[in-house]
Design a protein around this motif. Structure first.
Motif, PDB file in Angstrom:
ATOM      1  N   GLY A   1       0.823  -1.239   0.050  1.00  0.00           N
ATOM      2  CA  GLY A   1      -0.004  -0.071  -0.085  1.00  0.00           C
ATOM      3  C   GLY A   1       0.697   1.457  -0.005  1.00  0.00           C
TER       4      GLY A   1
ATOM      5  N   ARG B   1       1.997   2.151  -3.451  1.00  0.00           N
ATOM      6  CA  ARG B   1       0.638   2.558  -4.284  1.00  0.00           C
ATOM      7  C   ARG B   1       0.298   4.094  -3.884  1.00  0.00           C
ATOM      8  NH1 ARG B   1      -3.306  -0.102  -1.292  1.00  0.00           N
ATOM      9  NH2 ARG B   1      -3.236   1.574   0.034  1.00  0.00           N
TER      10      ARG B   1
ATOM     11  N   LYS C   1      -0.261   5.427   5.040  1.00  0.00           N
ATOM     12  CA  LYS C   1      -0.501   5.271   6.703  1.00  0.00           C
ATOM     13  C   LYS C   1       0.554   4.593   7.162  1.00  0.00           C
ATOM     14  CE  LYS C   1      -3.848   2.602   7.211  1.00  0.00           C
ATOM     15  NZ  LYS C   1      -4.690   2.097   6.238  1.00  0.00           N
TER      16      LYS C   1
ATOM     17  N   ARG D   1      -0.439 -11.394  -3.831  1.00  0.00           N
ATOM     18  CA  ARG D   1      -0.912 -10.317  -3.214  1.00  0.00           C
ATOM     19  C   ARG D   1      -2.313 -10.336  -4.133  1.00  0.00           C
ATOM     20  NH1 ARG D   1       2.218  -7.264   0.183  1.00  0.00           N
ATOM     21  NH2 ARG D   1       4.325  -8.164   0.500  1.00  0.00           N
ATOM     22  N   ASP D   2      -3.193  -9.186  -3.599  1.00  0.00           N
ATOM     23  CA  ASP D   2      -4.424  -9.121  -4.045  1.00  0.00           C
ATOM     24  C   ASP D   2      -4.508  -8.389  -5.511  1.00  0.00           C
ATOM     25  OD1 ASP D   2      -4.163  -6.719  -2.805  1.00  0.00           O
ATOM     26  OD2 ASP D   2      -6.078  -6.965  -1.490  1.00  0.00           O
TER      27      ASP D   2
ATOM     28  N   ASN E   1      -1.090  -3.140  -5.433  1.00  0.00           N
ATOM     29  CA  ASN E   1      -0.667  -3.358  -4.090  1.00  0.00           C
ATOM     30  C   ASN E   1       0.663  -4.187  -4.195  1.00  0.00           C
ATOM     31  OD1 ASN E   1      -2.814  -2.295  -3.082  1.00  0.00           O
ATOM     32  ND2 ASN E   1      -4.049  -3.672  -2.471  1.00  0.00           N
TER      33      ASN E   1
ATOM     34  N   ASP F   1     -10.021 -15.935  -1.041  1.00  0.00           N
ATOM     35  CA  ASP F   1     -10.316 -14.938  -0.019  1.00  0.00           C
ATOM     36  C   ASP F   1     -11.494 -13.784  -0.173  1.00  0.00           C
ATOM     37  OD1 ASP F   1     -10.472 -13.318   2.252  1.00  0.00           O
ATOM     38  OD2 ASP F   1      -8.298 -12.643   1.982  1.00  0.00           O
TER      39      ASP F   1
ATOM     40  N   ARG G   1     -11.460 -10.036  -0.224  1.00  0.00           N
ATOM     41  CA  ARG G   1     -11.315  -9.249  -1.430  1.00  0.00           C
ATOM     42  C   ARG G   1     -12.147  -8.598  -2.045  1.00  0.00           C
ATOM     43  NH1 ARG G   1      -7.222 -14.078  -3.223  1.00  0.00           N
ATOM     44  NH2 ARG G   1      -5.384 -13.493  -1.721  1.00  0.00           N
TER      45      ARG G   1
ATOM     46  N   ARG H   1     -12.527  -5.581  -0.322  1.00  0.00           N
ATOM     47  CA  ARG H   1     -11.369  -4.488  -0.468  1.00  0.00           C
ATOM     48  C   ARG H   1     -11.397  -4.067  -1.970  1.00  0.00           C
ATOM     49  NH1 ARG H   1      -6.645  -5.464   2.608  1.00  0.00           N
ATOM     50  NH2 ARG H   1      -5.227  -5.461   0.848  1.00  0.00           N
TER      51      ARG H   1
ATOM     52  N   ARG I   1     -13.300  -1.007  -1.272  1.00  0.00           N
ATOM     53  CA  ARG I   1     -12.737   0.017  -0.689  1.00  0.00           C
ATOM     54  C   ARG I   1     -11.625   0.718  -1.582  1.00  0.00           C
ATOM     55  NH1 ARG I   1      -8.663   0.023   3.208  1.00  0.00           N
ATOM     56  NH2 ARG I   1      -8.109  -2.361   3.177  1.00  0.00           N
ATOM     57  N   PHE I   2     -10.687   0.007  -2.221  1.00  0.00           N
ATOM     58  CA  PHE I   2      -9.643   0.779  -2.746  1.00  0.00           C
ATOM     59  C   PHE I   2     -10.294   1.585  -3.914  1.00  0.00           C
ATOM     60  CE2 PHE I   2      -7.018  -2.819  -0.998  1.00  0.00           C
ATOM     61  CZ  PHE I   2      -6.317  -2.087  -0.261  1.00  0.00           C
TER      62      PHE I   2
ATOM     63  N   LYS J   1     -11.858   4.770  -2.460  1.00  0.00           N
ATOM     64  CA  LYS J   1     -10.802   5.322  -1.554  1.00  0.00           C
ATOM     65  C   LYS J   1      -9.927   6.175  -2.269  1.00  0.00           C
ATOM     66  CE  LYS J   1      -6.878   4.442   1.363  1.00  0.00           C
ATOM     67  NZ  LYS J   1      -6.288   3.625   2.191  1.00  0.00           N
TER      68      LYS J   1
ATOM     69  N   LYS K   1     -12.320  -0.098   8.250  1.00  0.00           N
ATOM     70  CA  LYS K   1     -11.728   0.361   7.132  1.00  0.00           C
ATOM     71  C   LYS K   1     -12.654   0.926   5.880  1.00  0.00           C
ATOM     72  CE  LYS K   1      -7.608  -2.523   7.309  1.00  0.00           C
ATOM     73  NZ  LYS K   1      -6.791  -3.582   6.635  1.00  0.00           N
TER      74      LYS K   1
HETATM   75  P1  ATP Z   1      -4.306   0.627   3.494  1.00  0.00           P
HETATM   76  O1  ATP Z   1      -3.681   1.686   3.129  1.00  0.00           O
HETATM   77  O2  ATP Z   1      -5.740   0.387   3.459  1.00  0.00           O
HETATM   78  O3  ATP Z   1      -3.551  -0.193   4.716  1.00  0.00           O
HETATM   79  P2  ATP Z   1      -2.754  -1.805   2.104  1.00  0.00           P
HETATM   80  O4  ATP Z   1      -2.732  -2.087   0.842  1.00  0.00           O
HETATM   81  O5  ATP Z   1      -1.823  -1.268   2.948  1.00  0.00           O
HETATM   82  O6  ATP Z   1      -4.048  -0.504   2.099  1.00  0.00           O
HETATM   83  P3  ATP Z   1      -3.299  -3.605   4.168  1.00  0.00           P
HETATM   84  O7  ATP Z   1      -4.506  -4.676   4.251  1.00  0.00           O
HETATM   85  O8  ATP Z   1      -2.560  -3.078   5.034  1.00  0.00           O
HETATM   86  O9  ATP Z   1      -3.652  -2.743   2.795  1.00  0.00           O
HETATM   87  O10 ATP Z   1      -2.451  -5.004   3.550  1.00  0.00           O
HETATM   88  C1  ATP Z   1      -1.011  -4.587   3.074  1.00  0.00           C
HETATM   89  C2  ATP Z   1      -0.878  -5.445   1.883  1.00  0.00           C
HETATM   90  O11 ATP Z   1      -0.847  -6.855   2.074  1.00  0.00           O
HETATM   91  C3  ATP Z   1      -1.534  -5.189   0.517  1.00  0.00           C
HETATM   92  O12 ATP Z   1      -1.091  -3.932  -0.055  1.00  0.00           O
HETATM   93  C4  ATP Z   1      -1.504  -6.246  -0.142  1.00  0.00           C
HETATM   94  O13 ATP Z   1      -0.303  -6.198  -0.971  1.00  0.00           O
HETATM   95  C5  ATP Z   1      -1.735  -7.492   0.798  1.00  0.00           C
HETATM   96  N1  ATP Z   1      -2.916  -7.970   1.218  1.00  0.00           N
HETATM   97  C6  ATP Z   1      -3.388  -7.629   2.097  1.00  0.00           C
HETATM   98  N2  ATP Z   1      -4.635  -8.362   2.255  1.00  0.00           N
HETATM   99  C7  ATP Z   1      -4.641  -9.284   1.309  1.00  0.00           C
HETATM  100  C8  ATP Z   1      -5.486 -10.234   0.953  1.00  0.00           C
HETATM  101  N3  ATP Z   1      -6.629 -10.357   1.517  1.00  0.00           N
HETATM  102  N4  ATP Z   1      -5.067 -10.885  -0.015  1.00  0.00           N
HETATM  103  C9  ATP Z   1      -3.933 -10.763  -0.835  1.00  0.00           C
HETATM  104  N5  ATP Z   1      -3.230 -10.010  -0.528  1.00  0.00           N
HETATM  105  C10 ATP Z   1      -3.573  -8.862   0.539  1.00  0.00           C
END
Ligand code: ATP
Ligand code: MG
Length: 413
Positions: free
Chosen positions: A27, A30, A39, A119-120, A124, A163, A166, A169, A172-173, A176, A210
């Motif tokens: 994140g 990104r 954050k 990753r998702d 990310n 999962d 997602r 998520r 959300r992305f 946001k 979130k």
């Molecule tokens: P935020 O700014 O909302 O925290 P983030 O991308 O950092 O967004 P996190 O939930 O903190 O989201 O997760 C960190 C990283 O872990 C993501 O960027 C992604 O690469 C990976 N990730 C998180 N959740 C999943 C998931 N359910 N499946 C696959 N990868 C995930």
């Protein structure tokens, strides 16, 4: 990249100095590319959790489903995770468990590229090497960031099944970060929404925080409704979720507004709004049968919270706030004497009063009462005492029915 945390850079330098690969990931990259302040900063590395711990005195290993290290610098925590693999074909490998298409454990170490693929979303999965100042992109995520496009890595249906969180998520992305969902990522969501049934209520609650507490509550709500995800989280609350009650719409808008002004927001308030009509209707029915309004609200509130908790586990401290907000509503009608003064000084008065203001949108007959409470807060304590002495004895709000029996004086406070 000037916004990168100095502590994260230190962690990477130390890991790389010890011969490991280490990059910023996820994140934060990104967000930096999109011009958003990250954050927090996550690091991915070839070092194992034990090797990380040996390198940093300030590291602590956490997690069972997913073991990783937290490296602490004062109040900042840098999350350092070992590259994860997909574990494909590793029979007998117990680190990664897929049950009926669902990923339940994910602890197989892998290569840098594998870590990106598991990753998702592509945006990310970008990594950044501060030593060479280069982006490492295994999934064509960089182009997606440039195009502001949200795309799942791999086959979307498979990834949603692995999962289902997602699905949330994705919404959300999109909201946001103001992204466009790539059609194959958007396409299956409505049909796959029921998969959320299998997600533990505690995990859904984390996700709800979130979704609703980060400044985009109202557009997120609308997107959740469009994607058929809302009824999976809060089933049966509104007749037509596309047009929720005014009170709910305004609670969501208020949450965003307060967030933008730096004022505190609590999920307790939002839950109080979501469940209010159910609680109100149930309580009215009990009052018709002769129960005192405060008791009826307590019973109806408890019931609504228990029912909702089967889907989304609301932490007790938040459900308590929701209840306190509801239970104060009938007390606003009593503005004469000491009771009113006591109400003003209660801890939850402000939230309950804000809630009363929201109710005016749907119950205009409460406008005068709400205004009285607005005014009385603004005068100094001496005048307050005079004001409550002069207040009308009963509520001053027209009621439809007679009160079946007189309430005893409120003793318990
Ligand atoms: P935020 O700014 O909302 O925290 P983030 O991308 O950092 O967004 P996190 O939930 O903190 O989201 O997760 C960190 C990283 O872990 C993501 O960027 C992604 O690469 C990976 N990730 C998180 N959740 C999943 C998931 N359910 N499946 C696959 N990868 C995930
Ligand atoms: Mg994060």
């Amino acid at each position: 990249m000037r916004l990168i945390s100095a502590n994260a850079l230190k962690v990477i330098e130390r890991l790389q100095g010890a011969g490991f690969a280490a990059y910023l990931v996820g994140g934060c990259i990104r967000d930096l590319l999109l011009g958003v302040r990250p954050k927090d900063f996550d690091v991915a590395t070839s070092a194992t959790p034990d090797e990380i711990r040996d390198l940093f005195r300030n590291a602590r290993l956490i997690g069972r489903r997913f073991r990783l290290a937290h490296v602490r610098f004062g109040r900042e925590i840098i999350e350092v995770a070992t590259f994860r693999g997909s574990g494909n074909g590793d029979s007998g490998e117990e680190g990664r468990v897929v049950e009926r298409g669902r990923l339940t454990r994910d602890n197989v170490f892998g290569s840098e590229a594998e870590d990106a693929w598991r990753r998702d979303f592509t945006i990310n999965a970008l990594m950044y090497d501060p030593a060479t100042e280069t982006i490492r992109d295994h999934v064509d995520g960089y182009e997606d960031v440039r195009e502001r496009r949200l795309r799942l890595i791999g086959d979307p249906r498979t990834r949603y099944r692995e999962d289902p969180v997602r699905l949330l998520r994705a919404v959300r992305f999109m909201v946001k970060l103001d992204l466009t969902m790539e059609p194959d990522t958007a396409g299956p969501i409505v049909a796959m929404a029921p998969l959320l049934e299998g997600i533990p209520p505690a995990r859904l609650f984390d996700e709800i925080l979130k979704l609703f507490m980060t400044g985009h509550a109202w557009p997120t709500y609308q997107a959740l409704v469009r994607e058929a995800l809302w009824p999976q989280l809060f089933p049966g609350l509104f007749e037509n979720p596309a047009e929720p009650p005014k009170l709910v719409e305004n609670a969501l808008l208020n949450t965003d507004q307060r967030g933008a002004e730096g004022l505190p927001v609590t999920p307790g308030f939002l839950f109080a709004a979501f469940l209010w009509h159910r609680v109100h209707a149930a309580a009215e029915a009990m009052v018709e049968e002769g129960m005192p309004p405060v008791d009826a609200l307590a019973a109806a509130g408890e019931e609504a919270i228990v029912a909702q908790a089967r889907k989304v586990a609301l932490h007790r401290r938040f459900s308590t706030i929701a209840k306190e907000i509801w239970f104060m509503q009938p007390r606003f009608r009593k503005r004469r004497g000491k009771r009113a003064l006591r109400l003003i000084n209660e801890r939850r008065f402000r939230a309950a009063y804000d809630f009363l203001l929201l109710r005016v949108y749907e119950e205009p007959e409460l406008a005068e009462l709400a205004q009285w409470w607005t005014d009385v807060q603004e005068i100094d304590p001496e005048d307050q005492a005079k004001r409550v002495q002069a207040a009308p004895r009963e509520d001053g709000v027209k009621r439809r029915r007679r009160r079946p029996r007189r309430r005893k004086a409120a003793g318990a406070t």
